[in-house]
Design a protein around this motif. Structure first.
Motif, mmCIF file in Angstrom:
data_model
loop_
_atom_site.group_PDB
_atom_site.id
_atom_site.type_symbol
_atom_site.label_atom_id
_atom_site.label_comp_id
_atom_site.label_asym_id
_atom_site.label_seq_id
_atom_site.Cartn_x
_atom_site.Cartn_y
_atom_site.Cartn_z
ATOM 1 N N HIS A 1 7.682 -6.694 0.721
ATOM 2 C CA HIS A 1 8.486 -5.332 0.647
ATOM 3 C C HIS A 1 9.412 -4.889 -0.395
ATOM 4 C CE1 HIS A 1 10.104 -2.298 3.552
ATOM 5 N NE2 HIS A 1 11.130 -2.749 3.212
ATOM 6 N N ASN B 1 4.224 1.004 2.208
ATOM 7 C CA ASN B 1 3.886 -0.187 3.533
ATOM 8 C C ASN B 1 3.785 -1.670 2.600
ATOM 9 O OD1 ASN B 1 3.881 1.242 6.003
ATOM 10 N ND2 ASN B 1 2.099 2.183 5.263
ATOM 11 N N SER B 2 4.005 -2.772 3.367
ATOM 12 C CA SER B 2 3.808 -3.887 3.051
ATOM 13 C C SER B 2 3.094 -4.662 4.213
ATOM 14 C CB SER B 2 4.967 -4.884 2.411
ATOM 15 O OG SER B 2 5.780 -5.071 3.361
ATOM 16 N N TRP B 3 2.575 -5.552 3.746
ATOM 17 C CA TRP B 3 2.186 -6.673 4.773
ATOM 18 C C TRP B 3 2.817 -7.017 5.858
ATOM 19 C CZ3 TRP B 3 3.214 -11.560 6.423
ATOM 20 C CH2 TRP B 3 4.206 -12.298 5.479
ATOM 21 N N ARG C 1 -3.296 0.551 -3.588
ATOM 22 C CA ARG C 1 -3.151 -0.605 -2.892
ATOM 23 C C ARG C 1 -2.747 -1.480 -4.072
ATOM 24 N NH1 ARG C 1 -7.599 -4.248 0.683
ATOM 25 N NH2 ARG C 1 -6.741 -6.336 0.356
ATOM 26 N N TYR D 1 3.899 7.049 1.729
ATOM 27 C CA TYR D 1 4.460 6.015 2.842
ATOM 28 C C TYR D 1 4.304 4.625 1.925
ATOM 29 C CZ TYR D 1 4.452 9.338 6.469
ATOM 30 O OH TYR D 1 4.879 10.400 7.436
ATOM 31 N N ARG E 1 4.959 -4.932 7.425
ATOM 32 C CA ARG E 1 4.698 -3.955 8.538
ATOM 33 C C ARG E 1 3.581 -4.187 9.362
ATOM 34 N NH1 ARG E 1 7.899 0.506 7.849
ATOM 35 N NH2 ARG E 1 9.029 0.973 5.875
ATOM 36 N N THR E 2 2.520 -4.828 9.101
ATOM 37 C CA THR E 2 1.290 -4.987 9.669
ATOM 38 C C THR E 2 1.280 -6.304 10.282
ATOM 39 O OG1 THR E 2 0.189 -5.513 7.860
ATOM 40 C CG2 THR E 2 -0.069 -3.169 8.543
ATOM 41 N N SER F 1 0.893 -1.136 0.042
ATOM 42 C CA SER F 1 0.051 -0.121 0.201
ATOM 43 C C SER F 1 0.924 1.389 -0.216
ATOM 44 C CB SER F 1 -0.805 -0.048 1.199
ATOM 45 O OG SER F 1 -0.310 0.034 2.395
ATOM 46 N N TYR F 2 0.279 2.373 -0.638
ATOM 47 C CA TYR F 2 1.130 3.494 -0.680
ATOM 48 C C TYR F 2 -0.012 4.534 -0.270
ATOM 49 C CZ TYR F 2 4.064 1.047 -3.940
ATOM 50 O OH TYR F 2 4.692 0.056 -4.240
ATOM 51 N N GLN F 3 0.462 5.312 0.990
ATOM 52 C CA GLN F 3 -0.403 6.223 1.751
ATOM 53 C C GLN F 3 0.065 7.736 1.672
ATOM 54 O OE1 GLN F 3 -3.374 5.302 2.704
ATOM 55 N NE2 GLN F 3 -2.895 3.200 2.036
#
Length: 409
Positions: free
Chosen positions: A231, A248-250, A221, A246, A252-253, A64-66
């Motif tokens: 990543h 992100n990939s899974w 997404r 920002y 991180r969560t 995801s890119y936020q």
């Protein structure tokens, strides 16, 4: 052939002291239990890993890119740019916010995700767990709530709830939140924390509420072809996006969960491997007693011309046979338990209140997946340890002096 015949005769001989018989059975039982526990434990860990990949990672964003400040403009072009990457299978726009769901004075915190309904299936399988209206038919004035959110608020399909969204663009930092009234049309029944946190609505509803035009979103997404390289793919594909985002990939969560599974796999394998090693090396004590018990027979065999290699092979084969019997029976028990473990778990914990996995993990049942390579490795290691454990007693048997043994009888 002679060694195999002698080994069989020794195992079935009626003249065996009680302690020798007890030790041999204890060694076999120890190997059996160790193999059973290892197969069941690895099957459960494999099951959790499979559910992580097929269940949880099919719903949470791979990449995801936020946007931290300004929204992402011209999202259709950005989606095309991402999908042009060789490792990205699909991409969609999203708006992600933390919101409060209000119904008749009750409030529940939620992760609010605004989506494009007809595109969302490309990056998420959440539709498989939705009960009610299909997600592809979601309208701008409708919302899908996690089952636990709906339960906490006592909301039914057809009721209208109010979403309280932080006013990020207000001049005053403590400005009143924006309100959005939507009709509940479905619930997410995945079984896990997502049911307690996720809320889905149409992207146009939040665009209007936040003052964005139809080509502006706060996030993108993507679904990747290799989740365990997510990543690296996220960083590589993100370079093609000109906006400040920002990445992100899974990992991180949900990465800590995956690392926990791998850590538990290593610990379980080492611990149970040591249990099998102890059981296998119990063969040493049982075989030493066996050699002492059979000294007269060994002496007679030697006087009849039996070679040391025959004596060695006879007792080595006997030790390996004890371990093989335990390993084979343990494998059968382990496979049967691993296959029936989910049903057994559901039978024991039939009510959600007694379920120890309820609300703790991403699944509320005990998954199990047999991997035949694990069974092969378990059997190979067990037989290798049993072979090593049988070497010393078999070597001691070859050192028997016929004159001394028979002379004392």
């Amino acid at each position: 052939m002679l060694s195999a015949f002698l080994s069989k005769r020794f195992r079935h001989a009626k003249r065996r002291t009680g302690i020798v018989s007890l030790l041999s059975k204890a060694s076999t039982l120890g190997v059996m239990l160790g193999v059973t526990v290892l197969i069941v434990a690895l099957s459960v860990i494999n099951g959790f890993e499979q559910q992580l990949e097929e269940r949880l990672l099919s719903v949470v964003p791979h990449v995801s890119y936020q946007a931290p400040y300004e929204p992402i403009s011209d999202w259709p072009q950005k989606v095309e740019t991402l999908e042009a990457h060789s490792n990205i299978m699909a991409a969609t726009p999203e708006i992600n916010l933390t919101a409060m769901v209000q119904y008749k004075g009750k409030l529940k915190a939620s992760q609010l995700k605004a989506i494009v309904p007809h595109l969302h299936h490309k990056v998420s399988n959440v539709g498989r767990y939705i009960q009610g209206k299909a997600i592809s038919q979601l309208a701008a004035n409708e919302v899908v709530l996690g089952a636990k959110i709906a339960q906490a608020l006592d909301v039914q399909a057809g009721d209208k709830v109010t979403l309280l969204v932080a006013n990020q663009h207000a001049e005053q930092p403590l400005a009143a939140p924006k309100r959005l009234t939507l009709q509940v049309v479905a619930t997410i029944n995945m079984g896990g924390p997502i049911d307690e946190s996720l809320t889905l609505t149409h992207i146009s509803a939040l665009q209007e509420t936040l003052g964005l035009n139809k080509n502006q979103v706060t996030g993108l997404r993507a679904k990747v072809n290799d989740v365990f390289s997510a990543h690296d793919i996220a960083m590589s594909a993100g370079q093609s996006i000109p906006d400040l985002v920002y990445v992100n990939s899974w990992f991180r969560t949900q990465g800590s969960l995956y690392q926990d599974i791998q850590m538990v796999r290593t610990i379980v394998f080492l611990v149970v491997f040591l249990i099998i090693a102890v059981a296998s090396f119990n063969i040493v004590s049982s075989m030493v007693m066996e050699v002492k018990d059979k000294q007269a027979n060994i002496a007679i065999l030697k006087t009849m011309g039996a070679k040391d290699s025959t004596i060695f092979a006879t007792f080595a084969l006997q030790g390996v046979t004890y371990a093989t019997i335990g390993a084979v029976i343990g494998t059968l028990f382990g496979v049967l338990m691993a296959i029936n473990l989910p049903d057994l778990f559901n039978a024991i914990y039939s009510s959600p209140e007694s379920n120890p996995l309820s609300g703790v993990y991403f699944v509320e049942f005990l998954p199990s997946k047999l991997v035949w390579s694990d069974i092969f490795i378990t059997l190979t290691v067990t037989l290798l340890l049993a072979t090593l454990a049988s070497v010393y007693p078999a070597w001691q048997a070859t050192k028997t002096d016929p004159a001394q043994v028979l002379g004392n009888n």
